[in-house]
Design a protein around this motif. Structure first.
Motif, PDB file in Angstrom:
ATOM      1  N   VAL A  60      43.092 -12.757 107.458  1.00 20.05           N
ATOM      2  CA  VAL A  60      44.042 -13.254 107.900  1.00 20.05           C
ATOM      3  C   VAL A  60      45.272 -12.276 107.987  1.00 20.05           C
ATOM      4  CG1 VAL A  60      45.759 -14.468 107.161  1.00 20.05           C
ATOM      5  CG2 VAL A  60      43.590 -15.193 106.874  1.00 20.05           C
ATOM      6  N   ARG A  61      45.506 -10.942 107.132  1.00 14.18           N
ATOM      7  CA  ARG A  61      46.019 -10.005 107.688  1.00 14.18           C
ATOM      8  C   ARG A  61      45.861  -8.907 108.588  1.00 14.18           C
ATOM      9  NH1 ARG A  61      45.535  -7.893 102.572  1.00 14.18           N
ATOM     10  NH2 ARG A  61      43.817  -6.119 102.830  1.00 14.18           N
ATOM     11  N   ARG A  62      44.078  -8.867 108.739  1.00 17.54           N
ATOM     12  CA  ARG A  62      43.934  -8.289 109.949  1.00 17.54           C
ATOM     13  C   ARG A  62      44.188  -8.695 111.376  1.00 17.54           C
ATOM     14  NH1 ARG A  62      40.729  -8.149 113.653  1.00 17.54           N
ATOM     15  NH2 ARG A  62      40.286 -10.433 113.155  1.00 17.54           N
ATOM     16  N   ASN A  63      43.899 -10.216 111.367  1.00  9.67           N
ATOM     17  CA  ASN A  63      43.707 -11.072 112.791  1.00  9.67           C
ATOM     18  C   ASN A  63      45.758 -11.214 112.832  1.00  9.67           C
ATOM     19  OD1 ASN A  63      42.260 -12.667 114.161  1.00  9.67           O
ATOM     20  ND2 ASN A  63      43.866 -14.408 113.864  1.00  9.67           N
ATOM     21  N   ARG A  64      46.547 -11.154 111.580  1.00 11.55           N
ATOM     22  CA  ARG A  64      47.360 -11.117 112.070  1.00 11.55           C
ATOM     23  C   ARG A  64      48.479  -9.597 112.500  1.00 11.55           C
ATOM     24  NH1 ARG A  64      49.651 -14.778 106.738  1.00 11.55           N
ATOM     25  NH2 ARG A  64      49.081 -16.509 107.651  1.00 11.55           N
ATOM     26  N   LEU A  65      47.782  -8.395 111.923  1.00 13.66           N
ATOM     27  CA  LEU A  65      47.570  -6.901 112.339  1.00 13.66           C
ATOM     28  C   LEU A  65      47.415  -6.892 114.008  1.00 13.66           C
ATOM     29  CD1 LEU A  65      47.240  -5.289 109.538  1.00 13.66           C
ATOM     30  CD2 LEU A  65      49.468  -5.464 110.563  1.00 13.66           C
ATOM     31  N   ALA A  66      46.826  -7.818 114.085  1.00 15.47           N
ATOM     32  CA  ALA A  66      46.111  -7.074 115.316  1.00 15.47           C
ATOM     33  C   ALA A  66      46.447  -7.777 116.239  1.00 15.47           C
ATOM     34  CB  ALA A  66      44.493  -7.910 115.906  1.00 15.47           C
ATOM     35  N   LEU A  67      47.035  -9.004 116.309  1.00 15.03           N
ATOM     36  CA  LEU A  67      48.298 -10.108 117.161  1.00 15.03           C
ATOM     37  C   LEU A  67      49.529  -8.823 117.489  1.00 15.03           C
ATOM     38  CD1 LEU A  67      49.810 -12.185 118.191  1.00 15.03           C
ATOM     39  CD2 LEU A  67      50.055 -13.457 116.577  1.00 15.03           C
ATOM     40  N   LEU A  68      49.629  -8.485 116.253  1.00 12.99           N
ATOM     41  CA  LEU A  68      50.966  -7.274 116.821  1.00 12.99           C
ATOM     42  C   LEU A  68      50.635  -5.970 117.291  1.00 12.99           C
ATOM     43  CD1 LEU A  68      52.845  -7.018 113.305  1.00 12.99           C
ATOM     44  CD2 LEU A  68      53.225  -8.302 115.192  1.00 12.99           C
ATOM     45  N   TYR A  69      49.919  -6.035 117.038  1.00 11.26           N
ATOM     46  CA  TYR A  69      48.999  -4.493 118.107  1.00 11.26           C
ATOM     47  C   TYR A  69      48.111  -4.882 119.709  1.00 11.26           C
ATOM     48  CZ  TYR A  69      45.421  -1.181 119.825  1.00 11.26           C
ATOM     49  OH  TYR A  69      45.856  -0.415 120.616  1.00 11.26           O
ATOM     50  N   ARG A  70      47.902  -6.693 119.918  1.00 11.56           N
ATOM     51  CA  ARG A  70      48.179  -7.274 121.040  1.00 11.56           C
ATOM     52  C   ARG A  70      49.621  -7.417 122.154  1.00 11.56           C
ATOM     53  NH1 ARG A  70      42.624  -9.248 122.048  1.00 11.56           N
ATOM     54  NH2 ARG A  70      44.217 -10.447 123.571  1.00 11.56           N
ATOM     55  N   THR A  71      50.696  -7.404 120.628  1.00  6.90           N
ATOM     56  CA  THR A  71      52.065  -7.925 121.565  1.00  6.90           C
ATOM     57  C   THR A  71      52.405  -6.552 121.943  1.00  6.90           C
ATOM     58  OG1 THR A  71      51.838  -9.581 119.806  1.00  6.90           O
ATOM     59  CG2 THR A  71      54.491  -8.403 120.874  1.00  6.90           C
ATOM     60  N   GLY A 112      47.539   4.826 113.223  1.00  8.94           N
ATOM     61  CA  GLY A 112      46.637   4.803 114.415  1.00  8.94           C
ATOM     62  C   GLY A 112      45.938   3.354 114.173  1.00  8.94           C
ATOM     63  N   TRP A 113      46.188   2.009 113.903  1.00  6.17           N
ATOM     64  CA  TRP A 113      46.015   0.874 114.213  1.00  6.17           C
ATOM     65  C   TRP A 113      45.929   0.488 115.834  1.00  6.17           C
ATOM     66  CZ3 TRP A 113      44.743  -2.723 110.374  1.00  6.17           C
ATOM     67  CH2 TRP A 113      43.925  -4.039 111.325  1.00  6.17           C
ATOM     68  N   GLU A 114      43.654   0.096 115.963  1.00  6.05           N
ATOM     69  CA  GLU A 114      44.262  -0.187 117.354  1.00  6.05           C
ATOM     70  C   GLU A 114      43.039  -1.617 117.927  1.00  6.05           C
ATOM     71  OE1 GLU A 114      42.106   3.428 119.563  1.00  6.05           O
ATOM     72  OE2 GLU A 114      44.183   4.245 119.120  1.00  6.05           O
ATOM     73  N   ASP A 115      42.878  -2.464 116.105  1.00  7.31           N
ATOM     74  CA  ASP A 115      42.429  -3.435 116.361  1.00  7.31           C
ATOM     75  C   ASP A 115      42.822  -4.470 116.935  1.00  7.31           C
ATOM     76  OD1 ASP A 115      40.634  -5.456 115.832  1.00  7.31           O
ATOM     77  OD2 ASP A 115      40.552  -4.987 113.694  1.00  7.31           O
ATOM     78  N   GLY A 116      41.853  -4.643 117.973  1.00  7.99           N
ATOM     79  CA  GLY A 116      42.657  -6.239 118.861  1.00  7.99           C
ATOM     80  C   GLY A 116      41.939  -7.780 118.458  1.00  7.99           C
ATOM     81  N   LYS A 135      56.656  -1.574 113.369  1.00  8.52           N
ATOM     82  CA  LYS A 135      56.835  -0.872 112.238  1.00  8.52           C
ATOM     83  C   LYS A 135      56.028  -1.421 111.143  1.00  8.52           C
ATOM     84  CE  LYS A 135      61.172  -0.687 109.368  1.00  8.52           C
ATOM     85  NZ  LYS A 135      62.368  -1.579 108.706  1.00  8.52           N
ATOM     86  N   ILE A 136      55.781  -2.639 111.319  1.00  5.98           N
ATOM     87  CA  ILE A 136      54.593  -2.924 110.603  1.00  5.98           C
ATOM     88  C   ILE A 136      53.439  -2.371 110.345  1.00  5.98           C
ATOM     89  CG2 ILE A 136      53.966  -5.183 111.303  1.00  5.98           C
ATOM     90  CD1 ILE A 136      54.717  -6.090 108.296  1.00  5.98           C
ATOM     91  N   LEU A 137      53.319  -2.539 112.282  1.00  2.00           N
ATOM     92  CA  LEU A 137      52.027  -1.739 111.975  1.00  2.00           C
ATOM     93  C   LEU A 137      51.079  -0.293 111.568  1.00  2.00           C
ATOM     94  CD1 LEU A 137      51.010  -2.561 116.401  1.00  2.00           C
ATOM     95  CD2 LEU A 137      50.159  -3.587 113.753  1.00  2.00           C
ATOM     96  N   PRO A 138      49.984   0.118 111.295  1.00  2.00           N
ATOM     97  CA  PRO A 138      49.577   0.961 109.953  1.00  2.00           C
ATOM     98  C   PRO A 138      49.572   2.486 111.645  1.00  2.00           C
ATOM     99  CG  PRO A 138      47.854  -0.901 109.058  1.00  2.00           C
ATOM    100  CD  PRO A 138      49.576  -1.499 110.802  1.00  2.00           C
TER     101      PRO A 138
END
Length: 656
Positions: free
Chosen positions: A629-640, A570-574, A565-568
């Motif tokens: 920091v924001r990008r890193n946390r989104l990357a963590l959610l993407y990997r999840t 098309g986000w594919e940065d892991g 829900k929070i991932l933008p």
């Protein structure tokens, strides 16, 4: 009141009756906007009856707006504007109503328009309804440009006790119907629609298909019981016989015992294919030299002897073909397949067998079978189509495969090879068993996959209801064999290249194969899985369907939805940078995710991540003001998310 509509015809082909009746019923229901109470069909009629039908025209209310109230009245009296409006629409002052229109108040006049009655619409559309009934072939029997499967001889249409004036060309409706062609006096005059079924039965017509089918099956059982035997039911034969007769009457006949030399399936097929007769099997499992036939007239010795005479000729031909075929070993026929076309764009049956030999070897090796299975699969592939050149299959093509097995055994071929030649065509339907032996399964997979690959490449992908080469059936067979055998077959690596549309077709057919697991589950799995690894898709869909109603599964779906829900979009940065992690909760979640990425997981293992995902969202601000920091946390959610996507796109799961 009841409405009866009956179309009387010359004898319709048995196979068209039920589909034609369904189409006729649907069209009548759509035209009259009413539910059909009963349907009737025999070789000489299609009929429907409604219950509590009212022939009332539809009424449509129309509101004709006039001037605003402030213009229509002055000092409580009608103005010239209002009177002019009334004159124009042909209304009087007492018909004026006040209505709200937008933000203002206006005068208006209500008009009730009566449309056509349902029976008027039926009368206008009746020819169109009959012309729209689908038939494989249509006949034209008069100078008028009207067609049907067989000539229409009468129309009986009653609304209660009143004739409905329907027509088809020069045939006009009346209250007359007709009884059995041989067992009745002919015409029947109906005084009321309710008399229809009773009057027909009095005239030796059983108008309902299911009742006639029940009579056929009961007579079969009784005749078989009298001979201490059981009837054999070739697929679809009882239904076909029920639609060949208006009043079934059974006849038991006999043939010479020398014809029992023929293989059982040959005897059963010859009698069913040519004469629509049933064979009988003794309690010991041997065919008897008897048959049960059904007549549309009173049975007698003349009828019986006529049936026996026809059967004798048919069986004599079959026995001759069988003995002639046995003179040539099956392997000697393979070369002749060069003259048999498989498909104009694909080549001959000989070329197909060469592909099957290669494909069978590849499949057997990919599935890890021992060398003995590989060699037997190759041999069965080489012989798989040879029976096309036998006299028996040329005469009765439904014996293809079966005769190959019979002749392979007679030629001294290995039993597994012989059986595979027959079982290559299994399963033919969803109720069929799949091949049982590894050799049979390999050949069946090879045959069906070759059909799919070569014919899709030739541009024969099915469209709509058209599937002349049975590719949907081939795909079903592939999935059924892979499913039952737990074969993780990679269709992508099986072929050197895949034709355009092959993957999409496989994907659409696997959706159909798995529909019992739920549309949402199948789509969730296919969103992230390769349809060309069918067993993996089937196994995952089966597992998710079994887990769907458990609380743990619901927790997994909830956790996944929080993540995505929070991932933008098309986000594919892991890319993860551990030195940017500030909170314990994100460090713990990352440790769990990264460790799980290297492990073999089961679906329920994802449930262990839920508490850590919940803590992450409760304690960590994902959209931190620091962009790194924001990008890193989104990357963590993407990997999840990707970890969950090993199994499915859980966002597509629907709970009731």
């Amino acid at each position: 009141m009841k409405l009866l509509v009956e179309i009387g015809t010359e004898e319709l082909p048995a196979g068209v009756i039920n589909p034609a009746l369904n189409a006729f019923k649907d069209s009548i229901e759509k035209t009259l906007r009413v539910s059909i109470l009963k349907t009737y069909a025999t070789p000489r009629r299609l009929a429907v009856i409604t219950e509590d039908f009212e022939d009332k025209p539809q009424e449509k209310e129309e509101l004709i707006y006039g001037p605003p109230m402030s213009v229509a009245y002055k000092d409580g009296q009608p103005t010239k504007a209002l009177l002019g409006f009334l004159e124009r629409v042909g209304a009087s002052l007492d018909q004026v109503v006040e209505v709200q229109k937008g933000e203002g108040r206006y005068v208006a006049v209500k008009r009730i328009h009566k449309g056509k009655s349902p029976l008027e619409e039926l009368k206008e559309n009746f020819e169109k309804i009959l012309l729209s009934i689908p038939f494989p072939k249509r006949m034209r029997w008069s100078r008028e440009n009207l067609t049907f499967s067989r000539p229409i001889r009468w129309i009986c249409a009653l609304y209660g006790d009143r004739v409905v004036p329907l027509s088809f060309g020069k045939i006009h409706a009346d209250r007359i119907t007709f009884g059995h062609r041989f067992l009745s006096e002919g015409s029947i005059r109906l005084s009321h629609a309710e008399e229809y079924e009773e009057k027909l039965k009095e005239s030796s017509v059983i108008p309902q298909f299911k009742e006639r089918l029940g009579m056929v099956l009961e007579m079969l059982r009784e005749e078989a019981y009298a001979l201490n035997s059981t009837p054999q039911y070739p697929e679809g034969l009882p239904e076909e016989v029920a639609n060949l007769l208006e009043f079934p009457l059974s006849v038991v006949g006999r043939f010479e015992e020398k014809y029992l030399e023929l293989p059982d399936k040959v005897l059963i097929t010859v009698l069913a294919h040519h004469q629509r007769f049933f064979c009988l099997m003794s309690r010991e499992g041997k065919l008897l030299p008897n048959f049960v036939a059904f007549s549309n007239n009173l049975p007698n010795d003349l009828v019986r002897s006529g049936y026996e005479r026809v059967i004798r000729a048919r069986l004599e031909d079959a026995l001759f073909f069988y003995k002639e075929d046995l003179k040539t070993p099956l392997g000697n026929l393979v070369e002749g397949l060069k003259g048999v076309v498989f498909h104009p764009k694909v080549g001959s049956m000989w070329e197909k067998t060469q592909r099957l030999v290669s494909l069978s070897e590849r499949i057997a090796r990919m599935l890890g079978f021992e060398e003995q299975v590989v060699e037997k699969a190759k041999r069965s592939a080489l012989l798989s189509k040879a029976d096309l050149l036998t006299n028996m299959v040329k005469e009765l093509d439904e014996l293809q495969g079966y005769m190959g097995m019979v002749y392979a055994r007679a030629s001294g071929e290995d039993e597994e090879v012989a059986k595979a030649i027959y079982e290559q065509y299994l399963p033919r339907t969803s109720s069929d068993e799949v091949p049982q032996s590894p050799v049979s399964r390999v050949l069946s997979l090879a045959d069906k996959l070759d059909n799919l690959y070569t014919l899709i490449k030739a541009g024969e992908t099915p469209s709509g209801s058209s599937d002349p080469y049975g590719l949907r059936r081939s795909a079903y067979g592939v999935f059924a064999i892979i499913h039952s055998g737990h074969y993780d077959l990679d269709l992508r690596s099986l072929f050197d290249d895949l034709p355009e549309g092959f993957e999409d077709f496989i994907k659409s057919r696997i959706e159909a194969y798995l529909e019992s697991f739920g549309y949402d589950v199948v789509r969730a799995v296919l969103e992230v899985s390769d349809p060309l690894r069918p067993y993996r898709v089937i196994k995952l869909a089966e597992e998710l369907a079994n887990l769907k109603e458990t609380q743990k599964f619901k927790d997994i779906v909830e956790a996944y939805r929080r993540v995505v829900k929070i991932l933008p979009s098309g986000w594919e940065d892991g890319r993860i940078e551990e030195d940017l992690m500030q909170e314990d909760e994100e460090k713990v979640l990352w440790e769990r995710v990264s460790r799980s990425e290297t492990q073999k997981l089961e679906v329920l293992d994802l449930w262990d991540l839920k508490p850590h995902i919940d803590l992450f969202f409760d304690k960590v601000l994902v959209m931190d003001k620091d962009p790194s920091v924001r990008r890193n946390r989104l990357a963590l959610l993407y990997r999840t998310k990707k970890l969950f996507n090993r199994f499915a796109d859980f966002e597509k799961i629907v709970f009731e």
